[in-house]
Design a protein around this motif. Structure first.
Motif, PDB file in Angstrom:
ATOM      1  N   UNK A 181      11.953  15.605 -19.622  1.00  0.00           N
ATOM      2  CA  UNK A 181      11.987  16.988 -19.134  1.00  0.00           C
ATOM      3  C   UNK A 181      12.874  17.787 -20.068  1.00  0.00           C
ATOM      4  N   UNK A 182      12.372  18.927 -20.539  1.00  0.00           N
ATOM      5  CA  UNK A 182      13.112  19.781 -21.468  1.00  0.00           C
ATOM      6  C   UNK A 182      13.598  18.991 -22.688  1.00  0.00           C
ATOM      7  N   UNK A 217      19.862  11.910 -16.940  1.00  0.00           N
ATOM      8  CA  UNK A 217      19.202  12.731 -17.950  1.00  0.00           C
ATOM      9  C   UNK A 217      20.234  13.682 -18.546  1.00  0.00           C
ATOM     10  N   UNK A 218      20.314  13.692 -19.883  1.00  0.00           N
ATOM     11  CA  UNK A 218      21.323  14.507 -20.566  1.00  0.00           C
ATOM     12  C   UNK A 218      20.782  15.912 -20.787  1.00  0.00           C
ATOM     13  N   UNK A 219      20.803  16.726 -19.749  1.00  0.00           N
ATOM     14  CA  UNK A 219      20.211  18.051 -19.842  1.00  0.00           C
ATOM     15  C   UNK A 219      21.104  19.079 -20.529  1.00  0.00           C
ATOM     16  N   UNK A 220      22.377  19.061 -20.203  1.00  0.00           N
ATOM     17  CA  UNK A 220      23.242  20.129 -20.697  1.00  0.00           C
ATOM     18  C   UNK A 220      23.012  21.410 -19.915  1.00  0.00           C
ATOM     19  N   UNK A 221      23.784  22.444 -20.234  1.00  0.00           N
ATOM     20  CA  UNK A 221      23.678  23.708 -19.493  1.00  0.00           C
ATOM     21  C   UNK A 221      22.286  24.336 -19.616  1.00  0.00           C
ATOM     22  N   UNK A 222      21.718  24.281 -20.821  1.00  0.00           N
ATOM     23  CA  UNK A 222      20.407  24.889 -21.037  1.00  0.00           C
ATOM     24  C   UNK A 222      19.330  24.164 -20.229  1.00  0.00           C
ATOM     25  N   UNK A 223      19.407  22.842 -20.179  1.00  0.00           N
ATOM     26  CA  UNK A 223      18.436  22.064 -19.418  1.00  0.00           C
ATOM     27  C   UNK A 223      18.549  22.305 -17.926  1.00  0.00           C
ATOM     28  N   UNK A 224      19.783  22.444 -17.437  1.00  0.00           N
ATOM     29  CA  UNK A 224      20.007  22.734 -16.010  1.00  0.00           C
ATOM     30  C   UNK A 224      19.418  24.095 -15.664  1.00  0.00           C
ATOM     31  N   UNK A 225      19.607  25.058 -16.553  1.00  0.00           N
ATOM     32  CA  UNK A 225      19.055  26.396 -16.321  1.00  0.00           C
ATOM     33  C   UNK A 225      17.526  26.362 -16.324  1.00  0.00           C
ATOM     34  N   UNK A 226      16.928  25.575 -17.210  1.00  0.00           N
ATOM     35  CA  UNK A 226      15.474  25.448 -17.257  1.00  0.00           C
ATOM     36  C   UNK A 226      14.950  24.795 -15.979  1.00  0.00           C
ATOM     37  N   UNK A 286      16.338  24.980 -13.028  1.00  0.00           N
ATOM     38  CA  UNK A 286      16.442  25.984 -11.964  1.00  0.00           C
ATOM     39  C   UNK A 286      15.289  26.985 -12.043  1.00  0.00           C
ATOM     40  N   UNK A 287      14.896  27.366 -13.267  1.00  0.00           N
ATOM     41  CA  UNK A 287      13.794  28.316 -13.428  1.00  0.00           C
ATOM     42  C   UNK A 287      12.482  27.710 -12.938  1.00  0.00           C
ATOM     43  N   UNK A 308       6.622  24.404 -10.067  1.00  0.00           N
ATOM     44  CA  UNK A 308       5.817  23.734 -11.096  1.00  0.00           C
ATOM     45  C   UNK A 308       6.729  23.296 -12.233  1.00  0.00           C
ATOM     46  N   UNK A 309       6.648  21.995 -12.563  1.00  0.00           N
ATOM     47  CA  UNK A 309       7.548  21.430 -13.569  1.00  0.00           C
ATOM     48  C   UNK A 309       6.756  20.941 -14.781  1.00  0.00           C
ATOM     49  N   UNK A 310       7.333  21.162 -15.948  1.00  0.00           N
ATOM     50  CA  UNK A 310       6.726  20.696 -17.190  1.00  0.00           C
ATOM     51  C   UNK A 310       7.375  19.366 -17.575  1.00  0.00           C
ATOM     52  N   UNK A 311       6.589  18.320 -17.430  1.00  0.00           N
ATOM     53  CA  UNK A 311       7.047  16.962 -17.734  1.00  0.00           C
ATOM     54  C   UNK A 311       6.170  16.415 -18.859  1.00  0.00           C
ATOM     55  N   UNK A 312       6.791  15.817 -19.838  1.00  0.00           N
ATOM     56  CA  UNK A 312       6.026  15.242 -20.953  1.00  0.00           C
ATOM     57  C   UNK A 312       6.005  13.731 -20.861  1.00  0.00           C
TER      58      UNK A 312
END
Length: 223
Positions: free
Chosen positions: A113-114, A149-158, A160-161, A167-171
């Motif tokens: 994810x992200x 999962x090592x999301x970081x601040x940007x990943x956490x914000x994504x 939340x969006x 709907x989630x974008x999972x690869x």
């Protein structure tokens, strides 16, 4: 060529050292050379068939036929981690009509994810053989209460969006190494499958999933 009384109308031919029917020498010579031409032609056809069967590699087709996401929650303390339940049906088709494919390393699927991987699932072991022209179907069901999962601040914000939309974008990324029958070279097998999954908790109406054809990575030069 001379008449041979003991053969009646037969003729003596030194080539076969016997009495032969009265076929002109030139005709028999033509038949002999035609036989050679047919043998050469048959050999050329056989070579062409073998070349078509084993000389050219047709890489696999990978697709996600079905997928469902029934839980996808993010915890941020003490570390970022997913609580999730993901099920999918993944197919791998061997497009070669004569060549089988042998895994020279385990075949695995990564979930991310992200851009950050949160799980890895094994599909097939090293040494597994995929027959020519066949399609392998893998039914995968994965889940965890706290998959790091090592999301970081940007990943956490994504997250939340996307969580706001449901709907989630999972690869899903396929990774392995294979050898094609009659070839010595080991080839990397890599494919990415971007999925848009609508969260459907248990007890809610099912979501119709549209088949996703995965994108293969560019093959190595010798593959």
């Amino acid at each position: 060529m001379c008449c041979c009384d003991e053969c009646g109308c037969g003729c003596y031919d030194a080539f076969c050292d016997s009495c032969c029917p009265c076929i002109p020498y030139d005709t028999r010579e033509n038949i002999f050379y035609c036989g050679i031409c047919l043998a050469v032609l048959a050999g050329a056809v056989l070579f062409a068939v073998l070349l078509a069967a084993y000389g050219f590699i047709r890489h696999v087709d990978v697709a996600v036929e079905d997928a469902s996401l029934t839980r996808f929650a993010l915890a941020t303390s003490p570390v970022t981690a997913f609580a999730y339940n993901l099920s999918l049906t993944l197919t791998v088709r061997n497009r070669n009509w004569a060549m089988s494919i042998k895994n020279t390393a385990p075949l695995e699927a990564d979930y991310s994810f992200d851009g950050q991987r949160f799980d890895r699932v094994r599909l097939a072991d090293e040494g597994d053989v995929h027959p020519a022209g066949k399609t392998r179907v893998y039914h995968l069901a994965s889940g965890a209460d706290g998959a790091y999962v090592a999301l970081g601040n940007a990943g956490v914000a994504e997250f939340a969006r996307e969580n706001a939309t449901g709907t989630f974008q999972v690869e899903v990324a396929l990774a392995g190494e294979v050898r094609y029958q009659a070839h010595l070279t080991k080839c990397k097998l890599a494919a990415t499958c971007p999925l848009k999954l609508q969260l459907a908790p248990p007890g809610t109406p099912g979501v119709v999933f549209q088949r996703v054809k995965c994108k293969l990575a560019k093959p190595d030069k010798n593959c």
